[in-house]
Scaffold this motif. Structure first.
Motif, PDB file in Angstrom:
ATOM      1  N   GLU A   1      44.828  32.998  30.740  1.00 15.71           N
ATOM      2  CA  GLU A   1      44.354  32.758  32.097  1.00 15.71           C
ATOM      3  C   GLU A   1      45.207  33.521  33.095  1.00 15.71           C
ATOM      4  O   GLU A   1      46.350  33.863  32.829  1.00 15.71           O
ATOM      5  CB  GLU A   1      44.347  31.270  32.436  1.00 15.71           C
ATOM      6  CG  GLU A   1      45.701  30.623  32.519  1.00 15.71           C
ATOM      7  CD  GLU A   1      45.607  29.150  32.861  1.00 15.71           C
ATOM      8  OE1 GLU A   1      45.962  28.787  33.997  1.00 15.71           O
ATOM      9  OE2 GLU A   1      45.184  28.375  31.981  1.00 15.71           O
TER      10      GLU A   1
ATOM     11  N   SER B   1      40.141  34.150  29.802  1.00 15.66           N
ATOM     12  CA  SER B   1      39.654  35.191  28.904  1.00 15.66           C
ATOM     13  C   SER B   1      38.402  34.697  28.186  1.00 15.66           C
ATOM     14  O   SER B   1      38.199  33.495  28.029  1.00 15.66           O
ATOM     15  CB  SER B   1      40.739  35.552  27.880  1.00 15.66           C
ATOM     16  OG  SER B   1      41.091  34.427  27.109  1.00 15.66           O
TER      17      SER B   1
ATOM     18  N   CYS C   1      41.760  43.990  32.943  1.00 10.71           N
ATOM     19  CA  CYS C   1      40.470  43.554  33.503  1.00 10.71           C
ATOM     20  C   CYS C   1      39.416  43.518  32.401  1.00 10.71           C
ATOM     21  O   CYS C   1      38.624  42.573  32.316  1.00 10.71           O
ATOM     22  CB  CYS C   1      40.025  44.491  34.622  1.00 10.71           C
ATOM     23  SG  CYS C   1      41.025  44.399  36.117  1.00 10.71           S
TER      24      CYS C   1
ATOM     25  N   THR D   1      45.584  33.517  37.592  1.00  8.64           N
ATOM     26  CA  THR D   1      45.149  32.991  38.878  1.00  8.64           C
ATOM     27  C   THR D   1      45.404  34.048  39.934  1.00  8.64           C
ATOM     28  O   THR D   1      46.531  34.524  40.104  1.00  8.64           O
ATOM     29  CB  THR D   1      45.904  31.688  39.225  1.00  8.64           C
ATOM     30  OG1 THR D   1      45.645  30.728  38.198  1.00  8.64           O
ATOM     31  CG2 THR D   1      45.455  31.136  40.565  1.00  8.64           C
TER      32      THR D   1
ATOM     33  N   PHE E   1      39.698  40.568  30.110  1.00  8.54           N
ATOM     34  CA  PHE E   1      39.158  39.363  30.748  1.00  8.54           C
ATOM     35  C   PHE E   1      37.663  39.491  31.051  1.00  8.54           C
ATOM     36  O   PHE E   1      37.116  38.729  31.842  1.00  8.54           O
ATOM     37  CB  PHE E   1      39.944  39.038  32.022  1.00  8.54           C
ATOM     38  CG  PHE E   1      41.189  38.237  31.762  1.00  8.54           C
ATOM     39  CD1 PHE E   1      41.209  36.869  31.969  1.00  8.54           C
ATOM     40  CD2 PHE E   1      42.336  38.847  31.289  1.00  8.54           C
ATOM     41  CE1 PHE E   1      42.344  36.121  31.720  1.00  8.54           C
ATOM     42  CE2 PHE E   1      43.483  38.115  31.032  1.00  8.54           C
ATOM     43  CZ  PHE E   1      43.483  36.743  31.248  1.00  8.54           C
TER      44      PHE E   1
ATOM     45  N   GLN F   1      35.824  40.232  34.836  1.00  9.19           N
ATOM     46  CA  GLN F   1      35.515  39.179  35.803  1.00  9.19           C
ATOM     47  C   GLN F   1      36.118  39.490  37.176  1.00  9.19           C
ATOM     48  O   GLN F   1      35.741  38.882  38.174  1.00  9.19           O
ATOM     49  CB  GLN F   1      36.073  37.831  35.333  1.00  9.19           C
ATOM     50  CG  GLN F   1      35.486  37.350  34.024  1.00  9.19           C
ATOM     51  CD  GLN F   1      36.184  36.097  33.575  1.00  9.19           C
ATOM     52  OE1 GLN F   1      35.988  35.026  34.141  1.00  9.19           O
ATOM     53  NE2 GLN F   1      37.036  36.215  32.560  1.00  9.19           N
ATOM     54  N   PHE F   2      37.064  40.421  37.204  1.00  9.34           N
ATOM     55  CA  PHE F   2      37.719  40.827  38.444  1.00  9.34           C
ATOM     56  C   PHE F   2      38.040  42.311  38.329  1.00  9.34           C
ATOM     57  O   PHE F   2      37.962  42.892  37.245  1.00  9.34           O
ATOM     58  CB  PHE F   2      38.985  39.994  38.707  1.00  9.34           C
ATOM     59  CG  PHE F   2      39.859  39.816  37.494  1.00  9.34           C
ATOM     60  CD1 PHE F   2      40.764  40.799  37.112  1.00  9.34           C
ATOM     61  CD2 PHE F   2      39.776  38.663  36.727  1.00  9.34           C
ATOM     62  CE1 PHE F   2      41.562  40.638  35.987  1.00  9.34           C
ATOM     63  CE2 PHE F   2      40.572  38.489  35.609  1.00  9.34           C
ATOM     64  CZ  PHE F   2      41.462  39.482  35.236  1.00  9.34           C
TER      65      PHE F   2
ATOM     66  N   LYS G   1      41.941  31.468  42.687  1.00 14.49           N
ATOM     67  CA  LYS G   1      40.854  31.366  41.716  1.00 14.49           C
ATOM     68  C   LYS G   1      41.416  31.705  40.343  1.00 14.49           C
ATOM     69  O   LYS G   1      42.061  32.736  40.168  1.00 14.49           O
ATOM     70  CB  LYS G   1      39.708  32.310  42.069  1.00 14.49           C
ATOM     71  CG  LYS G   1      38.564  32.199  41.090  1.00 14.49           C
ATOM     72  CD  LYS G   1      37.307  32.844  41.553  1.00 14.49           C
ATOM     73  CE  LYS G   1      36.230  32.597  40.495  1.00 14.49           C
ATOM     74  NZ  LYS G   1      35.008  33.257  40.777  1.00 14.49           N
ATOM     75  N   THR G   2      41.166  30.826  39.383  1.00 16.00           N
ATOM     76  CA  THR G   2      41.670  31.021  38.028  1.00 16.00           C
ATOM     77  C   THR G   2      40.570  31.573  37.135  1.00 16.00           C
ATOM     78  O   THR G   2      39.442  31.084  37.150  1.00 16.00           O
ATOM     79  CB  THR G   2      42.209  29.696  37.450  1.00 16.00           C
ATOM     80  OG1 THR G   2      43.259  29.226  38.301  1.00 16.00           O
ATOM     81  CG2 THR G   2      42.757  29.893  36.042  1.00 16.00           C
ATOM     82  N   TYR G   3      40.924  32.600  36.389  1.00 23.16           N
ATOM     83  CA  TYR G   3      40.016  33.238  35.444  1.00 23.16           C
ATOM     84  C   TYR G   3      40.545  33.018  34.034  1.00 23.16           C
ATOM     85  O   TYR G   3      41.751  33.016  33.806  1.00 23.16           O
ATOM     86  CB  TYR G   3      39.936  34.745  35.705  1.00 23.16           C
ATOM     87  CG  TYR G   3      39.367  35.095  37.052  1.00 23.16           C
ATOM     88  CD1 TYR G   3      38.000  35.266  37.217  1.00 23.16           C
ATOM     89  CD2 TYR G   3      40.191  35.260  38.157  1.00 23.16           C
ATOM     90  CE1 TYR G   3      37.462  35.597  38.451  1.00 23.16           C
ATOM     91  CE2 TYR G   3      39.669  35.594  39.393  1.00 23.16           C
ATOM     92  CZ  TYR G   3      38.310  35.754  39.532  1.00 23.16           C
ATOM     93  OH  TYR G   3      37.786  36.077  40.755  1.00 23.16           O
TER      94      TYR G   3
END
Length: 105
Positions: A5, A19, A56, A7, A59, A62-63, A15-17
């Motif tokens: 994860e 994997s 990125c 943030t 993950f 997502q960002f 905002k927390t993302y």
């Protein structure tokens, strides 16, 4: 593999993302290439961009790179890079640490 994860601060809010559930073996191969080709202690701007783009991708995009640069504190960026690469290169390490913590309880 346990979820990773990060943030990020976006528009003043955290905002927390997480994997994705599946991270392909190709991501490990690319992490090996990065480790072999770059001195991660002394990255130039282009190399840093390449590593952040890779993270990125890990993950699931997502960002963006810019969201990472703008949303992480300097110290957190270094930790995010190091920890994510280690988790990809040595996925068993994370499980071993968790098992050791469970035994202490």
């Amino acid at each position: 593999m346990r979820k990773m994860e990060v943030t990020l601060v976006q528009d003043g809010e955290k905002k927390t993302y997480f994997s994705p559930d599946f991270i392909s073996g190709r991501m490990m191969r690319r992490a090996m290439e990065i480790r072999k080709e770059m001195d991660l202690s002394f990255l130039g701007p282009e190399e840093l961009d390449e590593v952040v783009d890779y993270l990125c991708e890990v993950f699931g995009n997502q960002f963006t790179r810019d969201q990472v640069y703008d949303g992480l504190d300097l110290d957190d960026l270094d930790t995010f890079i190091r920890d994510t690469l280690l988790d990809i290169l040595y996925p068993k390490r994370k499980r071993d640490e968790e098992n050791a913590d469970d035994k202490k309880k």
